[in-house]
Enzyme design. Sequence first.
Site, PDB file in Angstrom:
ATOM      1  N   GLU A  53       0.058  -0.249  16.453  1.00  0.00           N
ATOM      2  CA  GLU A  53      -0.797   0.629  15.832  1.00  0.00           C
ATOM      3  C   GLU A  53      -1.340   1.224  16.896  1.00  0.00           C
ATOM      4  O   GLU A  53      -1.894   2.439  17.310  1.00  0.00           O
ATOM      5  CB  GLU A  53      -1.380   0.243  14.721  1.00  0.00           C
ATOM      6  CG  GLU A  53      -1.913   1.817  14.039  1.00  0.00           C
ATOM      7  CD  GLU A  53      -2.783   1.150  12.916  1.00  0.00           C
ATOM      8  OE1 GLU A  53      -2.602   0.633  12.026  1.00  0.00           O
ATOM      9  OE2 GLU A  53      -3.995   2.115  12.648  1.00  0.00           O
ATOM     10  N   ASN A  69      -3.089  -7.008   9.036  1.00  0.00           N
ATOM     11  CA  ASN A  69      -3.836  -6.960   7.744  1.00  0.00           C
ATOM     12  C   ASN A  69      -3.935  -8.233   7.050  1.00  0.00           C
ATOM     13  O   ASN A  69      -5.038  -8.660   6.265  1.00  0.00           O
ATOM     14  CB  ASN A  69      -3.562  -5.652   6.775  1.00  0.00           C
ATOM     15  CG  ASN A  69      -2.335  -6.040   6.024  1.00  0.00           C
ATOM     16  OD1 ASN A  69      -2.300  -6.344   4.832  1.00  0.00           O
ATOM     17  ND2 ASN A  69      -1.369  -5.356   6.757  1.00  0.00           N
ATOM     18  N   CYS A  99       0.770  -1.275  -0.058  1.00  0.00           N
ATOM     19  CA  CYS A  99       0.169   0.195   0.055  1.00  0.00           C
ATOM     20  C   CYS A  99       0.932   1.349   0.079  1.00  0.00           C
ATOM     21  O   CYS A  99       2.206   1.089   0.048  1.00  0.00           O
ATOM     22  CB  CYS A  99      -0.907   0.113   1.209  1.00  0.00           C
ATOM     23  SG  CYS A  99       0.124   0.037   2.697  1.00  0.00           S
ATOM     24  N   HIS A 136      -1.447  -4.570  19.703  1.00  0.00           N
ATOM     25  CA  HIS A 136      -0.806  -4.238  18.391  1.00  0.00           C
ATOM     26  C   HIS A 136      -0.041  -2.825  18.520  1.00  0.00           C
ATOM     27  O   HIS A 136      -0.644  -2.037  19.202  1.00  0.00           O
ATOM     28  CB  HIS A 136      -2.007  -4.311  17.205  1.00  0.00           C
ATOM     29  CG  HIS A 136      -1.299  -3.967  15.875  1.00  0.00           C
ATOM     30  ND1 HIS A 136      -1.087  -2.954  15.340  1.00  0.00           N
ATOM     31  CD2 HIS A 136      -1.183  -5.059  14.851  1.00  0.00           C
ATOM     32  CE1 HIS A 136      -0.600  -3.239  14.265  1.00  0.00           C
ATOM     33  NE2 HIS A 136      -0.614  -4.593  13.758  1.00  0.00           N
ATOM     34  N   THR A 183      -6.381   0.883  11.690  1.00  0.00           N
ATOM     35  CA  THR A 183      -6.450   1.151  10.174  1.00  0.00           C
ATOM     36  C   THR A 183      -6.711  -0.296   9.236  1.00  0.00           C
ATOM     37  O   THR A 183      -7.116  -0.267   8.179  1.00  0.00           O
ATOM     38  CB  THR A 183      -5.307   1.657   9.542  1.00  0.00           C
ATOM     39  OG1 THR A 183      -4.208   1.097   9.764  1.00  0.00           O
ATOM     40  CG2 THR A 183      -5.369   3.343  10.058  1.00  0.00           C
ATOM     41  N   HIS A 231       5.243  -5.139   9.134  1.00  0.00           N
ATOM     42  CA  HIS A 231       5.601  -6.582   9.229  1.00  0.00           C
ATOM     43  C   HIS A 231       5.720  -7.634   8.360  1.00  0.00           C
ATOM     44  O   HIS A 231       4.698  -8.405   7.987  1.00  0.00           O
ATOM     45  CB  HIS A 231       4.245  -6.739  10.174  1.00  0.00           C
ATOM     46  CG  HIS A 231       3.806  -6.176  11.568  1.00  0.00           C
ATOM     47  ND1 HIS A 231       2.891  -5.804  12.159  1.00  0.00           N
ATOM     48  CD2 HIS A 231       5.018  -5.697  12.451  1.00  0.00           C
ATOM     49  CE1 HIS A 231       2.842  -5.057  13.118  1.00  0.00           C
ATOM     50  NE2 HIS A 231       4.334  -5.020  13.404  1.00  0.00           N
TER      51      HIS A 231
HETATM   52  O1  0CH Z   1      -1.184  -4.998   9.391  1.00  0.00           O
HETATM   53  P1  0CH Z   1      -0.323  -4.610  10.364  1.00  0.00           P
HETATM   54  O2  0CH Z   1      -0.876  -3.468  11.065  1.00  0.00           O
HETATM   55  O3  0CH Z   1      -0.057  -5.900  11.405  1.00  0.00           O
HETATM   56  O4  0CH Z   1       0.915  -4.107   9.832  1.00  0.00           O
HETATM   57  P2  0CH Z   1       1.657  -4.406   8.470  1.00  0.00           P
HETATM   58  O5  0CH Z   1       1.640  -5.960   7.966  1.00  0.00           O
HETATM   59  O6  0CH Z   1       3.156  -4.091   8.674  1.00  0.00           O
HETATM   60  O7  0CH Z   1       1.109  -3.612   7.272  1.00  0.00           O
HETATM   61  C1  0CH Z   1       1.474  -2.202   7.178  1.00  0.00           C
HETATM   62  C2  0CH Z   1       0.432  -1.439   7.812  1.00  0.00           C
HETATM   63  C3  0CH Z   1       0.962  -0.409   8.782  1.00  0.00           C
HETATM   64  C4  0CH Z   1      -0.046   0.437   9.599  1.00  0.00           C
HETATM   65  O8  0CH Z   1      -1.161   0.800   9.143  1.00  0.00           O
HETATM   66 FE1  SF4 Z   2      -1.123   0.912   4.468  1.00  0.00          FE
HETATM   67 FE2  SF4 Z   2      -1.727   0.895   6.914  1.00  0.00          FE
HETATM   68 FE3  SF4 Z   2      -1.217   3.185   5.590  1.00  0.00          FE
HETATM   69 FE4  SF4 Z   2      -3.204   1.585   5.358  1.00  0.00          FE
HETATM   70  S1  SF4 Z   2      -2.929   3.020   7.021  1.00  0.00           S
HETATM   71  S2  SF4 Z   2      -2.154   2.900   3.498  1.00  0.00           S
HETATM   72  S3  SF4 Z   2      -2.452  -0.421   5.602  1.00  0.00           S
HETATM   73  S4  SF4 Z   2       0.210   1.845   5.937  1.00  0.00           S
END
Ligand code: 0CH
Ligand code: SF4
Length: 315
Positions: free
Chosen positions: A126, A224, A12, A124, A164, A41
Amino acid sequence: MQVVLAKPRGFCAGVNRAISIVHRALERFTPPVYVLHEIVHNTHVLEELRHRGAVFVEELEEIPTGAVTVFSAHGVSRAVAERARNLGLRTIDATCPLVSKVHRRMIRLYDQGYDVLVIGHKGHPEVEGTCGQVDGPVAVVSRASEIDTLQVRDPQRVGYVTQTTLSVDDTEELLKALRRRFPQISEPERTDICYATTNRQAAVRRLADQVDLILIVGSKNSSNSNRLREVAQLRQTPAYLIDDAGEIDPRWFAGVHSVGISAGASAPEHLVTGVIDWLRRQGPVTVMEMEGEEEHISFCVPELDGEPTGLQPGR
Ligand code: 0CH
Ligand code: SF4
């Protein structure tokens, strides 16, 4: 075997930006560059960045004074940002702008005297960062069954923000229960579940109706990515979360003629290619990408050509 690729899938805008910030920091400053928590992650992303000189730590105290320190895409609390400053660290903020937006709303509601509920997964990073934008105690709500016992000062002045990367469907159910208990609750125009989470879940929901099996590429601690696996499983389609092709179990494919592939927001596309290559090695495959949402969102990456100035939390 027919292979159908979810659209959209994978990186993303916030993940692209966070990873680019670490790359840029490694170019501009002498490595090592420290990163508080995993920048995103994903084990493969971390491995590549480690190779270039990034050091991932879970505690600020592990970082030498004066070192360049990046805060991960998930965001940090104000206390962490302040402690980093007091420790003399040169900080760079890679918090996704959409997470920072949630932080600002959290602060606004709190300043207006609301009891703010944070809907998300306890523990978590966040969620911890979001809770830590304000000084007072904040209730984290993970499931609807917790709503009845919530203690608030004034049921007329309750607001919420969300993580999010939550399940769109589960959150809608939880919000219904929240509105029943607090009919006056202050709501955002749309939930804080971001565009990328929403689009990836919608794509897997459609994919699950087309294929016999779904593989989600993503790391086990990626919230996610786990939600994508659940979306498929809820549609009665067997689904597995794999870090890479090396985790595929050939026994999953007994009686399977079509396989769908998606990837979490933190999983690089080359891992999806690796899964397709693995399938090709088992026998003939046709690969198609489903129709889906075109995403045009990108966030600019700071130049980092001056000294790291640090994070003004929540601003
Ligand atoms: O899905 P989470 O929040 O565990 O994090 P990720 O896999 O590092 O994906 C990016 C989302 C980062 C914050 O929204
Ligand atoms: Fe990506 Fe998290 Fe930002 Fe959504 S909030 S765009 S999943 S990094």
